[in-house]
Design a protein around this motif. Structure first.
Motif, PDB file in Angstrom:
ATOM      1  N   VAL A   2       0.860  -1.183   0.000  1.00 45.15           N
ATOM      2  CA  VAL A   2       0.000   0.000   0.000  1.00 45.15           C
ATOM      3  C   VAL A   2       0.898   1.235   0.000  1.00 45.15           C
ATOM      4  N   PRO A   3       0.775   2.100  -1.025  1.00 45.49           N
ATOM      5  CA  PRO A   3       1.616   3.305  -1.047  1.00 45.49           C
ATOM      6  C   PRO A   3       1.416   4.161   0.198  1.00 45.49           C
ATOM      7  N   ARG A   4       2.470   4.826   0.619  1.00 43.31           N
ATOM      8  CA  ARG A   4       2.392   5.653   1.825  1.00 43.31           C
ATOM      9  C   ARG A   4       1.409   6.810   1.680  1.00 43.31           C
ATOM     10  N   SER A   5       1.147   7.198   0.427  1.00 43.29           N
ATOM     11  CA  SER A   5       0.311   8.368   0.175  1.00 43.29           C
ATOM     12  C   SER A   5      -1.175   8.109   0.335  1.00 43.29           C
ATOM     13  N   ILE A   6      -1.597   6.847   0.531  1.00 40.61           N
ATOM     14  CA  ILE A   6      -3.025   6.569   0.634  1.00 40.61           C
ATOM     15  C   ILE A   6      -3.328   5.837   1.936  1.00 40.61           C
ATOM     16  N   THR A   7      -4.597   5.894   2.347  1.00 44.15           N
ATOM     17  CA  THR A   7      -5.041   5.236   3.567  1.00 44.15           C
ATOM     18  C   THR A   7      -5.400   3.776   3.278  1.00 44.15           C
ATOM     19  N   LEU A   8      -5.570   3.007   4.352  1.00 39.44           N
ATOM     20  CA  LEU A   8      -6.009   1.627   4.169  1.00 39.44           C
ATOM     21  C   LEU A   8      -7.415   1.569   3.589  1.00 39.44           C
ATOM     22  N   GLU A   9      -8.252   2.546   3.926  1.00 41.48           N
ATOM     23  CA  GLU A   9      -9.594   2.595   3.337  1.00 41.48           C
ATOM     24  C   GLU A   9      -9.504   2.786   1.827  1.00 41.48           C
ATOM     25  N   GLN A  10      -8.629   3.674   1.382  1.00 43.82           N
ATOM     26  CA  GLN A  10      -8.450   3.883  -0.055  1.00 43.82           C
ATOM     27  C   GLN A  10      -7.866   2.644  -0.723  1.00 43.82           C
ATOM     28  N   ALA A  11      -6.930   2.002  -0.047  1.00 45.61           N
ATOM     29  CA  ALA A  11      -6.336   0.786  -0.609  1.00 45.61           C
ATOM     30  C   ALA A  11      -7.389  -0.307  -0.753  1.00 45.61           C
ATOM     31  N   ALA A  12      -8.276  -0.418   0.242  1.00 45.29           N
ATOM     32  CA  ALA A  12      -9.334  -1.425   0.181  1.00 45.29           C
ATOM     33  C   ALA A  12     -10.330  -1.122  -0.920  1.00 45.29           C
ATOM     34  N   ALA A  13     -10.349   0.104  -1.396  1.00 42.24           N
ATOM     35  CA  ALA A  13     -11.276   0.513  -2.456  1.00 42.24           C
ATOM     36  C   ALA A  13     -10.603   0.543  -3.821  1.00 42.24           C
ATOM     37  N   SER A  14      -9.454  -0.113  -3.955  1.00 51.92           N
ATOM     38  CA  SER A  14      -8.660   0.063  -5.168  1.00 51.92           C
ATOM     39  C   SER A  14      -8.468  -1.176  -6.020  1.00 51.92           C
ATOM     40  N   TRP A  15      -8.032  -2.274  -5.437  1.00 47.52           N
ATOM     41  CA  TRP A  15      -7.411  -3.305  -6.260  1.00 47.52           C
ATOM     42  C   TRP A  15      -8.377  -4.119  -7.094  1.00 47.52           C
ATOM     43  N   MET A  16      -9.547  -4.412  -6.609  1.00 47.33           N
ATOM     44  CA  MET A  16     -10.506  -5.162  -7.425  1.00 47.33           C
ATOM     45  C   MET A  16     -10.948  -4.327  -8.617  1.00 47.33           C
ATOM     46  N   GLN A  17     -11.284  -3.066  -8.378  1.00 45.71           N
ATOM     47  CA  GLN A  17     -11.803  -2.243  -9.478  1.00 45.71           C
ATOM     48  C   GLN A  17     -10.726  -1.812 -10.468  1.00 45.71           C
ATOM     49  N   TYR A  18      -9.584  -1.342  -9.983  1.00 46.14           N
ATOM     50  CA  TYR A  18      -8.521  -0.972 -10.921  1.00 46.14           C
ATOM     51  C   TYR A  18      -7.945  -2.212 -11.598  1.00 46.14           C
ATOM     52  N   GLY A  19      -7.886  -3.317 -10.843  1.00 45.95           N
ATOM     53  CA  GLY A  19      -7.398  -4.553 -11.452  1.00 45.95           C
ATOM     54  C   GLY A  19      -8.294  -5.038 -12.566  1.00 45.95           C
ATOM     55  N   THR A  20      -9.624  -4.869 -12.409  1.00 47.36           N
ATOM     56  CA  THR A  20     -10.557  -5.245 -13.466  1.00 47.36           C
ATOM     57  C   THR A  20     -10.452  -4.278 -14.639  1.00 47.36           C
ATOM     58  N   ALA A  21     -10.468  -2.992 -14.347  1.00 52.47           N
ATOM     59  CA  ALA A  21     -10.415  -1.986 -15.411  1.00 52.47           C
ATOM     60  C   ALA A  21      -9.072  -1.970 -16.135  1.00 52.47           C
ATOM     61  N   TYR A  22      -8.045  -2.556 -15.524  1.00 54.69           N
ATOM     62  CA  TYR A  22      -6.737  -2.650 -16.169  1.00 54.69           C
ATOM     63  C   TYR A  22      -6.809  -3.450 -17.469  1.00 54.69           C
ATOM     64  N   ALA A  23      -7.893  -4.190 -17.679  1.00 50.48           N
ATOM     65  CA  ALA A  23      -8.103  -4.873 -18.959  1.00 50.48           C
ATOM     66  C   ALA A  23      -8.052  -3.893 -20.132  1.00 50.48           C
ATOM     67  N   LEU A  24      -8.395  -2.642 -19.898  1.00 50.12           N
ATOM     68  CA  LEU A  24      -8.312  -1.641 -20.960  1.00 50.12           C
ATOM     69  C   LEU A  24      -6.879  -1.486 -21.465  1.00 50.12           C
ATOM     70  N   VAL A  25      -5.916  -1.695 -20.579  1.00 47.69           N
ATOM     71  CA  VAL A  25      -4.502  -1.589 -20.948  1.00 47.69           C
ATOM     72  C   VAL A  25      -3.964  -2.933 -21.419  1.00 47.69           C
ATOM     73  N   GLU A  26      -4.192  -3.966 -20.617  1.00 47.13           N
ATOM     74  CA  GLU A  26      -3.590  -5.278 -20.865  1.00 47.13           C
ATOM     75  C   GLU A  26      -4.242  -6.008 -22.044  1.00 47.13           C
ATOM     76  N   VAL A  27      -5.546  -5.852 -22.224  1.00 46.90           N
ATOM     77  CA  VAL A  27      -6.279  -6.583 -23.252  1.00 46.90           C
ATOM     78  C   VAL A  27      -6.603  -5.702 -24.453  1.00 46.90           C
ATOM     79  N   ALA A  28      -7.173  -4.518 -24.192  1.00 46.25           N
ATOM     80  CA  ALA A  28      -7.597  -3.642 -25.293  1.00 46.25           C
ATOM     81  C   ALA A  28      -6.467  -2.776 -25.829  1.00 46.25           C
ATOM     82  N   HIS A  29      -5.418  -2.571 -25.031  1.00 44.78           N
ATOM     83  CA  HIS A  29      -4.279  -1.735 -25.444  1.00 44.78           C
ATOM     84  C   HIS A  29      -4.744  -0.351 -25.884  1.00 44.78           C
TER      85      HIS A  29
END
Length: 327
Positions: free
Chosen positions: A113-140
């Motif tokens: 977890v980056p020092r710049s964010i809270t644990l609440e923000q971290a808990a709100a990050s990885w599932m959604q950004y990890g899913t939306a990362y398909a725009l980069v990894e799959v759709a390019h």
């Protein structure tokens, strides 16, 4: 003993309860984490209601969490007590349910977890950004491309808007009701389409000056998918990652064939199964969280004792962004 969210029968939010459960020591390759916060995910409502098939009761639940390492198992060298970590997704909830005060988790599926964010923000990050990362990894996706994002007020939809902007693309957000349109514009959507009021394909074609969208990130599926295909640019790609409008649809084949479109099913756990893609995802999202180009949107925070109300709010569909439970 730790307070853990479990359910002893299938049903609505009311079947969730908090039980005192021994967590134990981490096994080989595992880490024990003192949970600070966890996000809610729609798949958990399906699991809780029995739509994922049989489970062994009492069953744990949860895909996401962020917290602090308090013990490591044998063979674990990348983490030590005191490290702030967040869980990547895709593990069996029965084996590694994350909703509670303390959890065991595979060490290789944790990220810092980056020092710049809270644990609440971290808990709100990885599932959604990890899913939306398909725009980069799959759709390019690339700068200047039009990217259609439906169910745009969901946490994944908002993450997709931010990733599109980070790559210089033009996000076109689709939402069902007018009540969320202004919020989506304020949160970065370049264009907003209200599907209950507007002809979605016609609006996409107007926004793109008749060329169509190069990419669509589709959480809706069902019958609206066929209409969406008519608004795609030649050689465009439609990534289907959800089925909010139903499990089946009737596809019109001419738009698919004549425009040489790619129709791609996508499940986000694909990106964490392979070590190379997992590291690319972690680097991309981690750097975005650290530099502020990715900022998780939290709709509301609940306490652990209010887990039933948190699930009720999730099922209300009133939220914009992530629902987080603090521990």
């Amino acid at each position: 003993m730790a307070r853990i969210v479990r359910f002893h029968e299938f049903g609505g939010p009311e079947v969730l309860q908090i039980d005192d459960v021994p967590v134990g020591e981490p096994g080989a390759g595992e880490v024990r984490v003192r949970v600070g916060a966890f996000g809610l995910n729609r798949v958990e409502t399906l699991y809780r209601s029995g739509q994922f098939g049989p489970v062994t009761f009492p069953a744990r639940i949860g895909y996401e969490m962020a917290g602090t390492v308090d013990a490591v198992g044998t063979g674990v060298t990348q983490w030590r007590a005191g490290d702030r970590v967040a869980a990547l997704f895709g593990q069996s909830m029965e084996d590694y349910g994350t909703h509670g005060e303390q959890v065991l988790y595979p060490a290789d599926l944790l990220v810092p977890v980056p020092r710049s964010i809270t644990l609440e923000q971290a808990a709100a990050s990885w599932m959604q950004y990890g899913t939306a990362y398909a725009l980069v990894e799959v759709a390019h996706i690339s700068a200047g491309q039009f990217v259609v994002i439906n169910a745009a007020s969901s946490s994944v939809g908002l993450a997709a808007i931010q990733i599109a902007l980070r790559e210089g693309a033009v996000p076109i957000a689709i939402t069902r009701g007018r009540d969320k349109a202004s919020a989506l514009a304020e949160l970065g959507a370049t264009h907003v389409i209200v599907s209950d009021e507007e002809d979605v394909p016609a609006r996409i074609m107007a926004i793109t000056n008749g060329q169509g969208a190069q990419v669509a990130f589709d959480a809706v599926g069902g019958e609206p998918l066929s209409a969406l295909l008519t608004a795609m640019a030649p050689q465009g790609i439609v990534i289907i990652y959800g089925m909010l409008a139903g499990y089946q649809c009737t596809l019109a084949l001419p738009p698919l064939m004549l425009a040489n479109l790619t129709l791609r099913g996508f499940s986000a756990d694909l990106l964490v199964r392979d070590a190379a893609s997992r590291h690319r995802l972690a680097d991309y999202v981690g750097s975005g969280l650290a530099d502020g180009t990715l900022i998780p949107v939290i709709d509301r925070c609940f306490s652990l004792d209010d887990i039933v109300e948190a699930h009720r709010h999730l099922e209300s569909n009133r939220q914009i962004g992530k629902i987080v439970v603090t521990v």
